[in-house]
Scaffold this active site. Sequence first.
Site, PDB file in Angstrom:
ATOM      1  N   CYS A   1       0.845  -1.190   0.000  1.00 62.63           N
ATOM      2  CA  CYS A   1       0.000   0.000   0.000  1.00 62.63           C
ATOM      3  C   CYS A   1       0.886   1.248   0.000  1.00 62.63           C
ATOM      4  O   CYS A   1       1.875   1.328   0.721  1.00 62.63           O
ATOM      5  CB  CYS A   1      -0.942   0.090   1.191  1.00 62.63           C
ATOM      6  SG  CYS A   1      -2.108  -1.269   1.258  1.00 62.63           S
TER       7      CYS A   1
ATOM      8  N   ARG B   1       4.100  -0.171  -4.740  1.00 65.60           N
ATOM      9  CA  ARG B   1       3.869  -0.660  -3.381  1.00 65.60           C
ATOM     10  C   ARG B   1       2.596  -1.493  -3.259  1.00 65.60           C
ATOM     11  O   ARG B   1       2.348  -2.111  -2.225  1.00 65.60           O
ATOM     12  CB  ARG B   1       3.775   0.524  -2.409  1.00 65.60           C
ATOM     13  CG  ARG B   1       5.012   1.378  -2.380  1.00 65.60           C
ATOM     14  CD  ARG B   1       4.825   2.517  -1.416  1.00 65.60           C
ATOM     15  NE  ARG B   1       4.722   2.023  -0.066  1.00 65.60           N
ATOM     16  CZ  ARG B   1       5.744   1.866   0.767  1.00 65.60           C
ATOM     17  NH1 ARG B   1       6.956   2.178   0.368  1.00 65.60           N
ATOM     18  NH2 ARG B   1       5.570   1.410   1.975  1.00 65.60           N
TER      19      ARG B   1
ATOM     20  N   TRP C   1      -2.568  -2.886  -1.719  1.00 64.86           N
ATOM     21  CA  TRP C   1      -2.222  -4.309  -1.789  1.00 64.86           C
ATOM     22  C   TRP C   1      -3.104  -4.956  -0.725  1.00 64.86           C
ATOM     23  O   TRP C   1      -2.890  -4.768   0.464  1.00 64.86           O
ATOM     24  CB  TRP C   1      -0.748  -4.521  -1.486  1.00 64.86           C
ATOM     25  CG  TRP C   1      -0.298  -5.935  -1.649  1.00 64.86           C
ATOM     26  CD1 TRP C   1       0.136  -6.529  -2.798  1.00 64.86           C
ATOM     27  CD2 TRP C   1      -0.203  -6.939  -0.627  1.00 64.86           C
ATOM     28  NE1 TRP C   1       0.471  -7.837  -2.563  1.00 64.86           N
ATOM     29  CE2 TRP C   1       0.270  -8.124  -1.239  1.00 64.86           C
ATOM     30  CE3 TRP C   1      -0.495  -6.967   0.737  1.00 64.86           C
ATOM     31  CZ2 TRP C   1       0.473  -9.306  -0.533  1.00 64.86           C
ATOM     32  CZ3 TRP C   1      -0.294  -8.151   1.436  1.00 64.86           C
ATOM     33  CH2 TRP C   1       0.185  -9.302   0.793  1.00 64.86           C
TER      34      TRP C   1
ATOM     35  N   ASN D   1      -1.903   2.286   5.589  1.00 67.97           N
ATOM     36  CA  ASN D   1      -0.998   1.209   5.192  1.00 67.97           C
ATOM     37  C   ASN D   1      -0.657   0.441   6.455  1.00 67.97           C
ATOM     38  O   ASN D   1      -0.150   1.030   7.407  1.00 67.97           O
ATOM     39  CB  ASN D   1       0.271   1.820   4.564  1.00 67.97           C
ATOM     40  CG  ASN D   1       1.348   0.782   4.325  1.00 67.97           C
ATOM     41  OD1 ASN D   1       1.057  -0.399   4.198  1.00 67.97           O
ATOM     42  ND2 ASN D   1       2.600   1.216   4.275  1.00 67.97           N
ATOM     43  N   GLY D   2      -0.974  -0.851   6.483  1.00 67.66           N
ATOM     44  CA  GLY D   2      -0.700  -1.652   7.677  1.00 67.66           C
ATOM     45  C   GLY D   2      -1.871  -2.572   7.950  1.00 67.66           C
ATOM     46  O   GLY D   2      -2.704  -2.811   7.068  1.00 67.66           O
TER      47      GLY D   2
ATOM     48  N   GLU E   1      18.499 -17.294  -5.827  1.00 65.58           N
ATOM     49  CA  GLU E   1      18.041 -15.997  -6.325  1.00 65.58           C
ATOM     50  C   GLU E   1      17.539 -16.111  -7.777  1.00 65.58           C
ATOM     51  O   GLU E   1      16.512 -15.526  -8.134  1.00 65.58           O
ATOM     52  CB  GLU E   1      19.185 -14.966  -6.213  1.00 65.58           C
ATOM     53  CG  GLU E   1      18.885 -13.581  -6.750  1.00 65.58           C
ATOM     54  CD  GLU E   1      17.717 -12.872  -6.060  1.00 65.58           C
ATOM     55  OE1 GLU E   1      17.163 -13.399  -5.088  1.00 65.58           O
ATOM     56  OE2 GLU E   1      17.349 -11.783  -6.540  1.00 65.58           O
TER      57      GLU E   1
ATOM     58  N   LYS F   1      13.818 -15.078  -8.873  1.00 67.91           N
ATOM     59  CA  LYS F   1      13.601 -14.069  -9.926  1.00 67.91           C
ATOM     60  C   LYS F   1      12.679 -14.617 -10.997  1.00 67.91           C
ATOM     61  O   LYS F   1      11.735 -13.975 -11.420  1.00 67.91           O
ATOM     62  CB  LYS F   1      14.923 -13.717 -10.597  1.00 67.91           C
ATOM     63  CG  LYS F   1      15.810 -12.599 -10.303  1.00 67.91           C
ATOM     64  CD  LYS F   1      15.408 -11.288  -9.824  1.00 67.91           C
ATOM     65  CE  LYS F   1      14.526 -11.220  -8.627  1.00 67.91           C
ATOM     66  NZ  LYS F   1      15.050 -10.676  -7.425  1.00 67.91           N
TER      67      LYS F   1
ATOM     68  N   GLU G   1       8.939 -15.322  -9.666  1.00 68.03           N
ATOM     69  CA  GLU G   1       8.105 -14.182  -9.266  1.00 68.03           C
ATOM     70  C   GLU G   1       7.637 -13.351 -10.450  1.00 68.03           C
ATOM     71  O   GLU G   1       6.550 -12.781 -10.405  1.00 68.03           O
ATOM     72  CB  GLU G   1       8.799 -13.310  -8.215  1.00 68.03           C
ATOM     73  CG  GLU G   1       9.969 -12.496  -8.687  1.00 68.03           C
ATOM     74  CD  GLU G   1      10.596 -11.663  -7.576  1.00 68.03           C
ATOM     75  OE1 GLU G   1       9.876 -11.129  -6.725  1.00 68.03           O
ATOM     76  OE2 GLU G   1      11.835 -11.529  -7.586  1.00 68.03           O
TER      77      GLU G   1
ATOM     78  N   HIS H   1      18.725 -36.663  -3.340  1.00 67.40           N
ATOM     79  CA  HIS H   1      18.046 -37.123  -2.125  1.00 67.40           C
ATOM     80  C   HIS H   1      16.532 -36.950  -2.215  1.00 67.40           C
ATOM     81  O   HIS H   1      15.862 -36.888  -1.187  1.00 67.40           O
ATOM     82  CB  HIS H   1      18.616 -36.408  -0.897  1.00 67.40           C
ATOM     83  CG  HIS H   1      20.055 -36.740  -0.665  1.00 67.40           C
ATOM     84  ND1 HIS H   1      20.469 -37.960  -0.184  1.00 67.40           N
ATOM     85  CD2 HIS H   1      21.177 -36.035  -0.918  1.00 67.40           C
ATOM     86  CE1 HIS H   1      21.794 -37.979  -0.121  1.00 67.40           C
ATOM     87  NE2 HIS H   1      22.245 -36.818  -0.570  1.00 67.40           N
TER      88      HIS H   1
ATOM     89  N   LYS I   1       6.172  -4.225  -3.590  1.00 66.49           N
ATOM     90  CA  LYS I   1       7.607  -4.068  -3.370  1.00 66.49           C
ATOM     91  C   LYS I   1       7.998  -4.154  -1.895  1.00 66.49           C
ATOM     92  O   LYS I   1       8.926  -4.849  -1.543  1.00 66.49           O
ATOM     93  CB  LYS I   1       8.028  -2.711  -3.945  1.00 66.49           C
ATOM     94  CG  LYS I   1       9.494  -2.403  -3.783  1.00 66.49           C
ATOM     95  CD  LYS I   1      10.267  -2.837  -4.978  1.00 66.49           C
ATOM     96  CE  LYS I   1      11.753  -2.671  -4.808  1.00 66.49           C
ATOM     97  NZ  LYS I   1      12.473  -3.780  -5.428  1.00 66.49           N
TER      98      LYS I   1
HETATM   99  C1  F6R Z   1      12.329 -10.344  -4.708  1.00 66.41           C
HETATM  100  C2  F6R Z   1      12.235  -9.271  -3.725  1.00 66.41           C
HETATM  101  C3  F6R Z   1      11.805  -9.627  -2.354  1.00 66.41           C
HETATM  102  C4  F6R Z   1      12.556  -8.769  -1.323  1.00 66.41           C
HETATM  103  C5  F6R Z   1      12.011  -9.043   0.079  1.00 66.41           C
HETATM  104  C6  F6R Z   1      12.750  -8.246   1.123  1.00 66.41           C
HETATM  105  O1  F6R Z   1      12.734  -9.861  -5.950  1.00 66.41           O
HETATM  106  O2  F6R Z   1      12.467  -8.135  -4.022  1.00 66.41           O
HETATM  107  O3  F6R Z   1      11.986 -10.983  -2.084  1.00 66.41           O
HETATM  108  O4  F6R Z   1      13.914  -9.063  -1.394  1.00 66.41           O
HETATM  109  O5  F6R Z   1      10.649  -8.713   0.127  1.00 66.41           O
HETATM  110  O6  F6R Z   1      12.624  -6.872   0.915  1.00 66.41           O
HETATM  111  P1  F6R Z   1      13.624  -5.856   1.564  1.00 66.41           P
HETATM  112  O7  F6R Z   1      14.970  -6.126   1.017  1.00 66.41           O
HETATM  113  O8  F6R Z   1      13.097  -4.513   1.174  1.00 66.41           O
HETATM  114  O9  F6R Z   1      13.575  -6.071   3.046  1.00 66.41           O
END
Ligand code: F6R
Length: 613
Positions: free
Chosen positions: A2, A27, A76, A102-103, A485, A489, A492, A508, A608
């Site tokens: 949000c 966001r 969100w 937001n929250g 990672e 990537k 997602e 395993h 994000k």
């Molecule tokens: C994936 C991604 C998320 C963040 C995670 C932590 O591409 O961006 O997995 O890495 O939500 O976010 P931060 O680093 O802002 O604490």
Amino acid sequence: MCGIVGFIGREEAAPILLEGLSRLEYRGYDSAGIAVYDPEEGLQVVKAKGRLQVLSDIVAGGKTIHGTVGLGHTRWATHGEPSDVNSHPHVSEDGRIAVVHNGIIENYMEIKEYLQGKGVKFVSQTDTEVVAQLLEYYYKKQPDDLLGAVVKVLHRIQGAYAFGIISADHPDQLVAARKDSPLILGYGKGFHFLASDVTAVIRYTREVSYLDDGEIAVLTADSVQVYNALLEPVEKEHHQVDWEISAAEKGGYEHFMAKEIMEQPKAFRDTVFPRIQEGQVVLDDLQLPVEYLREMDKVYIIACGSSYHVGMAAKYTLEKLLRKPVEVTLASEFRYCDPIVTDRTLALVISQSGETIDTLAAMREAKRLGARVLSIVNVVGSTIARESDDVLYTWAGPEIAVATTKAYSTQLAVVYLIGLYCAKLLGTVGEEEYRAIVDELLLIPTKIEEILANRGDIQYFASIYFNHPSIFFIGRNIDYAVGLEGSLKLKEISYIHSEAYAAGELKHGTISLIEPGTLVVALAGHGKLFEKTMSNVVEVKSRGADVLGVTTAGRTEQMGKTADHVIPVPDTHPMLLPSLEVVPMQLFAYYVALQRGCDIDKPRNLAKSVTVE
Ligand code: F6R
């Protein structure tokens, strides 16, 4: 999670709010809305399910609203599905108070039932509407005291919040309050803002302050007064934002993610180069005494998502350099696992946003248990940065795409710097080794540029594999950390099922999923483990897998004898390999998602900055 923005001034608020929301959309993007106080019509609210564009089209299509004070929200969803009625702003029953939030209000149900018992009618399923209704309830008991009603509400609710509040009875005021969700204030001549982050206000002002937990602010066009929870006035430090608005724009790229991938050499240079002077790592912003380091019993890395994957790579790096135990834990697990933390434990907290609620809560818990906190953070002034004992910023600039790229790379860079710096103090790294790593560190940006220049090859591989239903990533040691990672990537942003495995672990259990045509991305950059990983490559090849290998230039030919395709990365010091290997993984995910027509910058169900637990 949000985005909220509020404006009070002398200009029309609606276009300013919509512009602010366009910067905050990363966001949350399942619905959006604005509320503006129109002196003739009263509080005007326009909100709609869907992207911000849906709201903008409604406003442009004739729903013009006039007024110089207002609120905006991009959502969100947590409580209540995405829908017009659940979108923010939420308005009290008499239509005179509007709230954006937001929250999460944890005890909203109990308050809702209480108000319903008093005859209050609710229209949405959200926790936020409860706040609007409770505000009206308290305000009616003591009319003309909006601030008093806000304070009563804050005492009554439990949970996390950043609020923006306006009232038809006080159109010259915009009220803000925060606890555990980010909120900044923006200062201008004849106008003021509240917002979830600075991107929403940077077009109008660079002067900001950061609200702390428990603080309430009353903004007018010409003044800002901040109070603590006891309603005592608080003086806030003002900060100047030092980046340009262009940093938060696409700059000719189709997607923010593409732009941010391409920005990595610069971000890496900005983060590392000023901290290396005459061949030595200089961390003026770090206050870790050598005595502390000597006594340190362990490093506890705390992070979520990609930042956690940086932590996985950091474990290998720091253990090797410091010869101290390093434990990596997901922040969401840390709080509830009764962690063994002492006053000799260093909590290394990694977060791009500096606001991830799980990470923040875990960090507070680590502190409570006595740990010293060193954080690696990108967003200046964020809560994690402010609450840490030491913070090292990653100078990546604003990262807008939901999938992190340049923040990941700069977090890794800071891990190397911390490792080298502390190892030197502890005497756990030889002079020659230290120099070799520092020299290589300075070459990483150029080597990333080399990989980026060959991105056409990766686009080609993506065009071959973009329709695969399931993709596996394998590797050992730091290659495994990069595989985690690469897999995240991919899944997602492309929605392809994917898993990452330590290469030796595959047999395993997971190897049963490998069938003819399954794609396995095999990372085998780590020289000492190359042969071992290659034996796992042979295992999956014999079960019919297609293998896309990643290794250093010197081993490309050798890997090509078994793998179907090989992506080479330049040779480098083994410890720094993740910085190179991750780039083709990001590009592969990006091009696969592009081929599949996915919404790359705003993947479904994601946002994000995750500010709810
Ligand atoms: C994936 C991604 C998320 C963040 C995670 C932590 O591409 O961006 O997995 O890495 O939500 O976010 P931060 O680093 O802002 O604490």
